[in-house]
Design a protein around this motif. Structure first.
Motif, PDB file in Angstrom:
ATOM      1  N   TYR A 164       0.855  -1.192   0.000  1.00 33.63           N
ATOM      2  CA  TYR A 164       0.000   0.000   0.000  1.00 33.63           C
ATOM      3  C   TYR A 164       0.888   1.239   0.000  1.00 33.63           C
ATOM      4  O   TYR A 164       2.060   1.175   0.386  1.00 33.63           O
ATOM      5  N   ASN A 165       0.315   2.345  -0.454  1.00 34.28           N
ATOM      6  CA  ASN A 165       1.018   3.623  -0.485  1.00 34.28           C
ATOM      7  C   ASN A 165       0.453   4.498   0.633  1.00 34.28           C
ATOM      8  O   ASN A 165      -0.658   5.005   0.517  1.00 34.28           O
ATOM      9  N   PRO A 166       1.184   4.698   1.732  1.00 35.22           N
ATOM     10  CA  PRO A 166       0.649   5.467   2.860  1.00 35.22           C
ATOM     11  C   PRO A 166       0.352   6.924   2.527  1.00 35.22           C
ATOM     12  O   PRO A 166      -0.448   7.564   3.207  1.00 35.22           O
ATOM     13  N   LYS A 167       0.961   7.436   1.470  1.00 35.53           N
ATOM     14  CA  LYS A 167       0.701   8.826   1.091  1.00 35.53           C
ATOM     15  C   LYS A 167      -0.668   8.995   0.447  1.00 35.53           C
ATOM     16  O   LYS A 167      -1.208  10.093   0.399  1.00 35.53           O
ATOM     17  N   VAL A 196      10.413  -0.502  -5.708  1.00 34.47           N
ATOM     18  CA  VAL A 196       8.975  -0.758  -5.778  1.00 34.47           C
ATOM     19  C   VAL A 196       8.708  -1.997  -6.617  1.00 34.47           C
ATOM     20  O   VAL A 196       7.883  -2.850  -6.268  1.00 34.47           O
ATOM     21  N   ALA A 197       9.422  -2.116  -7.731  1.00 26.98           N
ATOM     22  CA  ALA A 197       9.249  -3.261  -8.628  1.00 26.98           C
ATOM     23  C   ALA A 197       9.599  -4.572  -7.927  1.00 26.98           C
ATOM     24  O   ALA A 197       8.912  -5.581  -8.102  1.00 26.98           O
ATOM     25  N   ILE A 198      10.637  -4.566  -7.129  1.00 27.59           N
ATOM     26  CA  ILE A 198      11.042  -5.779  -6.397  1.00 27.59           C
ATOM     27  C   ILE A 198       9.912  -6.249  -5.495  1.00 27.59           C
ATOM     28  O   ILE A 198       9.573  -7.450  -5.454  1.00 27.59           O
ATOM     29  N   TRP A 199       9.294  -5.319  -4.781  1.00 31.36           N
ATOM     30  CA  TRP A 199       8.208  -5.685  -3.871  1.00 31.36           C
ATOM     31  C   TRP A 199       6.949  -6.103  -4.616  1.00 31.36           C
ATOM     32  O   TRP A 199       6.255  -7.028  -4.201  1.00 31.36           O
ATOM     33  N   MET A 200       6.664  -5.439  -5.727  1.00 31.48           N
ATOM     34  CA  MET A 200       5.484  -5.820  -6.509  1.00 31.48           C
ATOM     35  C   MET A 200       5.653  -7.210  -7.115  1.00 31.48           C
ATOM     36  O   MET A 200       4.696  -7.986  -7.200  1.00 31.48           O
ATOM     37  N   ASN A 201       6.855  -7.526  -7.539  1.00 31.93           N
ATOM     38  CA  ASN A 201       7.104  -8.834  -8.141  1.00 31.93           C
ATOM     39  C   ASN A 201       6.862  -9.975  -7.161  1.00 31.93           C
ATOM     40  O   ASN A 201       6.454 -11.071  -7.561  1.00 31.93           O
ATOM     41  N   LYS A 202       7.108  -9.733  -5.879  1.00 34.24           N
ATOM     42  CA  LYS A 202       7.000 -10.834  -4.922  1.00 34.24           C
ATOM     43  C   LYS A 202       5.764 -10.758  -4.019  1.00 34.24           C
ATOM     44  O   LYS A 202       5.568 -11.633  -3.179  1.00 34.24           O
ATOM     45  N   SER A 203       4.923  -9.733  -4.212  1.00 38.13           N
ATOM     46  CA  SER A 203       3.725  -9.591  -3.377  1.00 38.13           C
ATOM     47  C   SER A 203       2.483 -10.089  -4.097  1.00 38.13           C
ATOM     48  O   SER A 203       2.428 -10.105  -5.330  1.00 38.13           O
ATOM     49  N   LEU A 205      -0.781  -8.856  -3.229  1.00 40.45           N
ATOM     50  CA  LEU A 205      -1.857  -7.867  -3.247  1.00 40.45           C
ATOM     51  C   LEU A 205      -1.326  -6.437  -3.213  1.00 40.45           C
ATOM     52  O   LEU A 205      -0.326  -6.147  -2.544  1.00 40.45           O
ATOM     53  N   TYR A 206      -2.016  -5.564  -3.952  1.00 34.61           N
ATOM     54  CA  TYR A 206      -1.778  -4.129  -3.861  1.00 34.61           C
ATOM     55  C   TYR A 206      -3.120  -3.503  -3.493  1.00 34.61           C
ATOM     56  O   TYR A 206      -4.136  -3.723  -4.178  1.00 34.61           O
ATOM     57  N   VAL A 207      -3.139  -2.735  -2.402  1.00 31.20           N
ATOM     58  CA  VAL A 207      -4.375  -2.162  -1.884  1.00 31.20           C
ATOM     59  C   VAL A 207      -4.326  -0.651  -2.010  1.00 31.20           C
ATOM     60  O   VAL A 207      -3.373  -0.009  -1.545  1.00 31.20           O
ATOM     61  N   ASP A 208      -5.342  -0.066  -2.633  1.00 26.59           N
ATOM     62  CA  ASP A 208      -5.352   1.377  -2.886  1.00 26.59           C
ATOM     63  C   ASP A 208      -6.743   1.940  -2.627  1.00 26.59           C
ATOM     64  O   ASP A 208      -7.644   1.830  -3.457  1.00 26.59           O
ATOM     65  N   PHE A 209      -6.905   2.567  -1.453  1.00 25.48           N
ATOM     66  CA  PHE A 209      -8.169   3.218  -1.132  1.00 25.48           C
ATOM     67  C   PHE A 209      -8.052   4.738  -1.192  1.00 25.48           C
ATOM     68  O   PHE A 209      -8.869   5.453  -0.628  1.00 25.48           O
ATOM     69  N   GLY A 210      -7.026   5.218  -1.882  1.00 23.57           N
ATOM     70  CA  GLY A 210      -6.866   6.650  -2.037  1.00 23.57           C
ATOM     71  C   GLY A 210      -7.772   7.203  -3.118  1.00 23.57           C
ATOM     72  O   GLY A 210      -8.463   6.456  -3.825  1.00 23.57           O
ATOM     73  N   GLU A 221       0.797  -0.844 -12.546  1.00 22.52           N
ATOM     74  CA  GLU A 221       2.091  -1.505 -12.396  1.00 22.52           C
ATOM     75  C   GLU A 221       1.923  -2.817 -11.624  1.00 22.52           C
ATOM     76  O   GLU A 221       2.505  -3.849 -11.998  1.00 22.52           O
ATOM     77  N   ALA A 222       1.147  -2.755 -10.544  1.00 20.56           N
ATOM     78  CA  ALA A 222       0.939  -3.937  -9.713  1.00 20.56           C
ATOM     79  C   ALA A 222       0.277  -5.065 -10.497  1.00 20.56           C
ATOM     80  O   ALA A 222       0.649  -6.236 -10.379  1.00 20.56           O
ATOM     81  N   ILE A 223      -0.699  -4.712 -11.318  1.00 20.13           N
ATOM     82  CA  ILE A 223      -1.415  -5.728 -12.102  1.00 20.13           C
ATOM     83  C   ILE A 223      -0.487  -6.383 -13.119  1.00 20.13           C
ATOM     84  O   ILE A 223      -0.512  -7.597 -13.318  1.00 20.13           O
ATOM     85  N   LEU A 224       0.384  -5.580 -13.751  1.00 16.02           N
ATOM     86  CA  LEU A 224       1.331  -6.147 -14.708  1.00 16.02           C
ATOM     87  C   LEU A 224       2.328  -7.071 -14.022  1.00 16.02           C
ATOM     88  O   LEU A 224       2.853  -7.995 -14.650  1.00 16.02           O
ATOM     89  N   MET A 225       2.575  -6.818 -12.741  1.00 16.12           N
ATOM     90  CA  MET A 225       3.496  -7.677 -11.995  1.00 16.12           C
ATOM     91  C   MET A 225       2.748  -8.788 -11.268  1.00 16.12           C
ATOM     92  O   MET A 225       3.234  -9.331 -10.278  1.00 16.12           O
TER      93      MET A 225
END
Length: 307
Positions: A164-167, A196-203, A205-210, A221-225
């Motif tokens: 997740y992106n805390p910002k 960021v790419a390293i973490w997306m490749n091995k995670s 889920l990506y959660v975005d409620f912003g 990016e997350a979906i492509l990874m």
């Protein structure tokens, strides 16, 4: 546009001189100018957050096009401009008696009076422009940089990690995280694109409620990874055409409880191999963005006979 045979230049309003191009953009080899040719046959393309040139006499002849990358950011800039002037003594009276003096506030009404042409970027902005009866000449979205694809590593084993992106996220995700401390949450903060790419490749889920002011980059990016993506429904995320995540992966923070979201997260972690297949169509669509971008540019601006 250059590839289509057009004569195109960048003009940097705040960074002029011999070397105004940012290091990250030198690779595009786009020529720049330090002066705009104010002629009727020319077009000046502006982002929705920088519309002052529309009211500048130095650019009175050139035709203006606004590319609406973010409806939300336009509204923020406009409201800030209004706040800056409304505190002036007798502003309300003066603005009615001397409208020309206050004509630089880029309200929708004033943009229409100036005959501005408009390009949508997302279905969110297209809907906004349509509802306001603006002169729309097309819709041009964007696409993932070619360099991004070099960071995809399909050989990396997926782990039970939620990114997740805390910002971008706020109280809604804070509530979800506080009630799901058994899950492995990883904030994407103070990281380079490679990190960021390293973490997306091995995670998983990506959660975005912003708030999604336009078509956001990181969810794509997350979906492509090969991450599954869970989003809210604010801004462009409210439009399935902009954020086409599968049914059950989009939530409304005014209606859906934290517990409901957590159940989805747990189910996806447990059934990742099956759930990731649900994002196949979205992944294919993202891959096709560059070709669709080129088609959209040609549809709006045309090309020379040889292009």
């Amino acid at each position: 546009m250059i590839e289509l045979g057009h004569s195109v230049f960048m003009y940097y309003f705040y960074h002029q001189g011999e070397h105004p191009v940012h290091q990250s953009y030198i690779k595009y080899n786009v020529p720049f100018v330090n002066e705009i040719e104010n002629q009727k046959g020319n077009f000046l393309i502006l982002p929705e957050t920088f519309l002052e040139p529309i009211f500048d006499k130095n650019y009175s002849a050139i035709k203006k096009i606004v590319w609406w990358l973010s409806v939300t950011n336009y509204e923020i800039v406009l409201n800030n401009a209004k706040e800056a002037v409304k505190h002036k003594k007798f502003y309300s009276l003066k603005s009615r008696l001397f409208p020309n003096k206050y004509k630089t506030l880029p309200t929708i009404t004033k943009l229409k009076l100036k005959g501005v042409l408009n390009l949508a970027h997302s279905h969110f902005s297209l809907d906004f422009l349509t509802r306001n009866e603006m002169d729309i000449i097309g819709k041009i979205s964007d696409y993932m940089s070619d360099s991004f694809y070099e960071r995809i590593d399909s050989s990396t084993l997926k782990e039970d990690i939620l990114l997740y992106n805390p910002k971008k996220n706020g109280e809604y995700l804070d509530s979800i995280m506080s009630k799901s401390q058994h899950l492995n949450w990883k904030p994407l903060v103070n990281m380079s694109p490679d990190e960021v790419a390293i973490w997306m490749n091995k995670s998983k889920l990506y959660v975005d409620f912003g708030y999604h002011p336009g078509q956001e980059r990181m969810p794509r990016e997350a979906i492509l990874m090969k991450c599954c993506v869970v989003t809210g429904s604010k801004g462009s995320a409210a439009y399935q055409d902009d954020v086409p995540v599968p049914t059950g992966f989009k939530f409304d923070d005014s209606k859906d409880s934290a517990e409901k979201v957590i159940r989805r997260l747990e189910q996806t972690l447990a059934n990742f191999d099956e759930d990731t297949k649900l994002f196949k169509d979205y992944r294919i669509r993202i891959i096709a963005e560059k070709a669709n971008f080129n088609k959209a540019v040609k549809l709006v601006f045309g090309g020379s006979e040889n292009n």
